[in-house]
Write a protein that holds these residues in place. Sequence first.
Motif, PDB file in Angstrom:
ATOM      1  N   TYR A 430       0.800  -1.228   0.000  1.00 13.67           N
ATOM      2  CA  TYR A 430       0.000   0.000   0.000  1.00 13.67           C
ATOM      3  C   TYR A 430       0.834   1.281   0.000  1.00 13.67           C
ATOM      4  N   THR A 431       1.750   1.422   0.946  1.00  8.70           N
ATOM      5  CA  THR A 431       2.483   2.695   1.016  1.00  8.70           C
ATOM      6  C   THR A 431       3.442   2.854  -0.158  1.00  8.70           C
ATOM      7  N   ALA A 432       3.951   1.757  -0.684  1.00  9.02           N
ATOM      8  CA  ALA A 432       4.785   1.837  -1.887  1.00  9.02           C
ATOM      9  C   ALA A 432       3.953   2.263  -3.090  1.00  9.02           C
ATOM     10  N   LEU A 433       2.726   1.771  -3.154  1.00 14.04           N
ATOM     11  CA  LEU A 433       1.824   2.151  -4.237  1.00 14.04           C
ATOM     12  C   LEU A 433       1.530   3.648  -4.188  1.00 14.04           C
ATOM     13  N   LEU A 434       1.278   4.165  -2.977  1.00 13.93           N
ATOM     14  CA  LEU A 434       1.039   5.604  -2.827  1.00 13.93           C
ATOM     15  C   LEU A 434       2.255   6.415  -3.276  1.00 13.93           C
ATOM     16  N   ALA A 435       3.432   5.957  -2.867  1.00 14.21           N
ATOM     17  CA  ALA A 435       4.656   6.687  -3.214  1.00 14.21           C
ATOM     18  C   ALA A 435       4.914   6.661  -4.721  1.00 14.21           C
TER      19      ALA A 435
END
Length: 450
Positions: A430-435
């Motif tokens: 999730y947080t990698a996708l946002l970044a």
Amino acid sequence: MNLKSRIAKFAGKSSYWFLHNVLKGGTSFPGKLAMKFDPEVLTSLASGYETVIVTGTNGKTMTTALIVEALREKYGDVLTNPSGSNMEQGIVTAFLAHKDNGADRRIAVLEVDEANVKLVTKLLQPTCFVLTNIFRDQMDRYGEIYTTYEKIVAGIKLAPQATIIANGDASIFSSVELANPKLFFGFNLPSDQQQNDTTAPVNTDGILCPRCDHILHYHDRIYANLGDFFCPNCGYQRPQLTYSVNRIIEQNPNRLHFQMGLKEYTIDIGGTYNIYNALAAYAVARHFDLSEDEIARSFSRNKRVFGRQELITYAGKKIDLILVKNPVGLDEVLHMLDTEQDNYSLVTLLNANHADGIDTSWIWDGQFEDLNHDQIKHILVGGERSKDMHFRLEVAGFEPDNMTTCNNYEEVINQLAQLPTKKVYILSTYTALLALRKAMAEQKIIKAGM
């Protein structure tokens, strides 16, 4: 609406306007701000709405999107939280952002985090609960699957009048006696597509009979712990289904063609798990009196949503951006890749922040070994835990010389343009996708926001 709620609503709406018209973003801050003035502002905002709560481990966002698209076919305006901001502050923001057009039937379809079901239910008294599945996910936050279900049940018990629309192929959803009206959906495939009597692999969660703890058997197991289950020891079995998928006609990563009842349906997205999501949406739509033709039309217009096989075109590449967050979801995405006929490049982005789950051991449960190695022409590895993923793929048999490790998301984007295939699949936490999306937006590859 009392004075406190009015002030909260004004503050929330004002901050939403500023964030979206000046700063071009923000999905939860307006809700947080409104709740500072009135912690129960959601009760006032949701007054007069028939509210559908969608929860479970996997499929919440896609199921919510499909339900919304279907209900809009008949009722026009439907309130929802499309960004996937599914905790209380995000849901408050969704109500603050919605422009009420005076529809005769006010409907809200809300994706709700499993641990927030009780809190949200206290405030808005839902009409329906939609239960997708429960799998092992973020053990540091949710615990075992039974603990997760206890959190959901605690919320359901606060609204005994609400109809439960649940995945009947998940044995856990019929394991607790609840006063609510119930509808179940699942797979009833023809006999030539069934397995007759089988068991799940030994490391599968949720395969013990809720009554006697004997290992469950399946007349037909679809994936993980989902299927037409029965206990040969005590007779516990799948409940009678109200709605079912009767036939899978075609599957590939970009198209699903299947039959429910007497009608065939198509959605432009891949993965058996998305047939379950479509079936859940179908069940809700039928409960809200939509015809099969209306549902079919809505499915034909389905849009790929944030991170759920989101399609991006860049540097002549057709890029599928797919969120992965737990072993069952990962495995089903890998199974979907097995239906790809063309060569492709694979990108894996692994983070271990709070929103991802800090334990990354789940990547070892994904069967990367089963992928067609010859079909994958190059691999990019990135994210804060790229070394872990690089090692996992080496163990799965991929050659290190065919893998490139990227140190940041700008480098990922640069390397995407150099990949040798037109098709690219990005599997990301999730947080990698946002970044990654933020970096792409800064380079004008995609629009900012969700």
